[in-house]
Scaffold this active site. Sequence first.
Site, PDB file in Angstrom:
ATOM      1  CE  LYS A  35      24.311 -29.404  39.967  1.00  0.00           C
ATOM      2  NZ  LYS A  35      25.668 -29.499  40.546  1.00  0.00           N
ATOM      3  CE1 TYR A 256      15.980 -48.736  12.445  1.00  0.00           C
ATOM      4  CE2 TYR A 256      15.294 -47.859  14.573  1.00  0.00           C
ATOM      5  CZ  TYR A 256      15.287 -47.804  13.189  1.00  0.00           C
ATOM      6  OH  TYR A 256      14.579 -46.810  12.558  1.00  0.00           O
TER       7      TYR A 256
HETATM    8  C1  LIG Z   1      25.303 -29.965  41.889  1.00  0.00           C
HETATM    9  C2  LIG Z   1      25.942 -29.502  43.123  1.00  0.00           C
HETATM   10  C3  LIG Z   1      25.424 -29.879  44.376  1.00  0.00           C
HETATM   11  C4  LIG Z   1      24.277 -30.841  44.512  1.00  0.00           C
HETATM   12  O1  LIG Z   1      24.748 -32.143  44.286  1.00  0.00           O
HETATM   13  P1  LIG Z   1      23.790 -33.419  44.508  1.00  0.00           P
HETATM   14  O2  LIG Z   1      24.707 -34.565  44.354  1.00  0.00           O
HETATM   15  O3  LIG Z   1      22.776 -33.365  43.421  1.00  0.00           O
HETATM   16  O4  LIG Z   1      23.202 -33.277  45.843  1.00  0.00           O
HETATM   17  C5  LIG Z   1      26.022 -29.354  45.497  1.00  0.00           C
HETATM   18  N1  LIG Z   1      27.072 -28.517  45.418  1.00  0.00           N
HETATM   19  C6  LIG Z   1      27.609 -28.144  44.224  1.00  0.00           C
HETATM   20  C7  LIG Z   1      28.779 -27.234  44.204  1.00  0.00           C
HETATM   21  C8  LIG Z   1      27.074 -28.626  43.051  1.00  0.00           C
HETATM   22  O5  LIG Z   1      27.597 -28.253  41.883  1.00  0.00           O
END
Ligand SMILES: *Cc1c(COP(=O)(O)O)cnc(C)c1O
Length: 367
Positions: A35, A256
């Site tokens: 994702k 800054y």
């Molecule tokens: C993002 C996600 C994962 C992976 O999580 P990590 O902490 O990056 O391993 C697994 N399951 C679901 C449902 C997620 O949304």
Amino acid sequence: MPRPISAVIHTASLSHNLARVRRAAPGSKVWAVVKANAYGHGIARAYGALRAADGFALLDLAEAEQLRALGWVGPILLLEGCFAAEDLALCERLNLWHVVHCREQIDWLAMHRGSRAHRVFLKLNTGMNRVGFSPEAYAAAWERLSALPQVGEITHMTHFACADETGGVDEALARFERGVADLGGERTLANSAAVLVHGANPRVAADWVRPGIALYGSSPTGLAPGAAHWELQPAMSLRSELIDLQSIAAGESVGYGARFTAARPMRIGVVACGYADGYPRVAPNGTPVVVDGVRTTLVGRVSMDMITVDLEPVFAAGGQPMIGSSVLLWGQDAQAELCIDDVAASAGTLGYELMCALAARVPVRVE
Ligand SMILES: *Cc1c(COP(=O)(O)O)cnc(C)c1O
């Protein structure tokens, strides 16, 4: 010459990390979670290494389409399922498996007139309290789904809230097993933290594990023990160069808001990297940065296109920093490693957020 900042994606690290996850849960199939454009690495760039997984899991239908266009014919799982009834047609066309976490998603399936049975992952809420059916409502949702001709195989799924803690999955695991009871079908529970910490427990590893962050070589917690302890290798490096140097007198400030004031005369390096590249603006004085292989620190506020760093440790190590000297913001280069978790911890966040925030203007190379 283009502005000297660049990101490098290390495909050998992705392969190594995937193999590492398989060792942690040897009996399980692996969803490579890609994702958010593979956590900022780029789905197309990560694909060659991660196609050794058993499937890809993501949220965005456009990203699913991209994976099919890349030639992936294996399983793809939509981790949040459909966002509207019309998404079911795309699931059929692309053969996507999808999560069902609410009653409306079952209603959409029930009304759908399609041509093939959908493979669904029914989500049980074990305490995270974001999405999913309560353990009490779960069996009824499963029965309703099972009775639908639109639905084929159903996999049981949950997501842990506290997988990184010792004993942190016990209560959730008990709720999951109570909710699923004796309903048949495959199971998937574990994200990276659960795989790394509890993967040896076959009830946690189950049929499929769902690692994301571990594949990209960062620690799920950002806390010790870190990525190196888990034998994970950084899959993303952010590199740049010095574009100027300053010598300032004691009492003079940098950047800054004059956030950093020199206690003694010191030399400052100016790096082509700022928050518009994805470097966290909240990073405080003292955030680690590597110049010509020597670890030093950020001094002064992060601006849009530049940061300023203390060059004294580099001179002290015998270095001769100059315009064009190499700077490592995180990851690895020929001379050094700087764990993204260390930078994230300094900025009060996790490696996840830094990698996902890599800005579109940063050129990316694959190595
Ligand atoms: C993002 C996600 C994962 C992976 O999580 P990590 O902490 O990056 O391993 C697994 N399951 C679901 C449902 C997620 O949304």
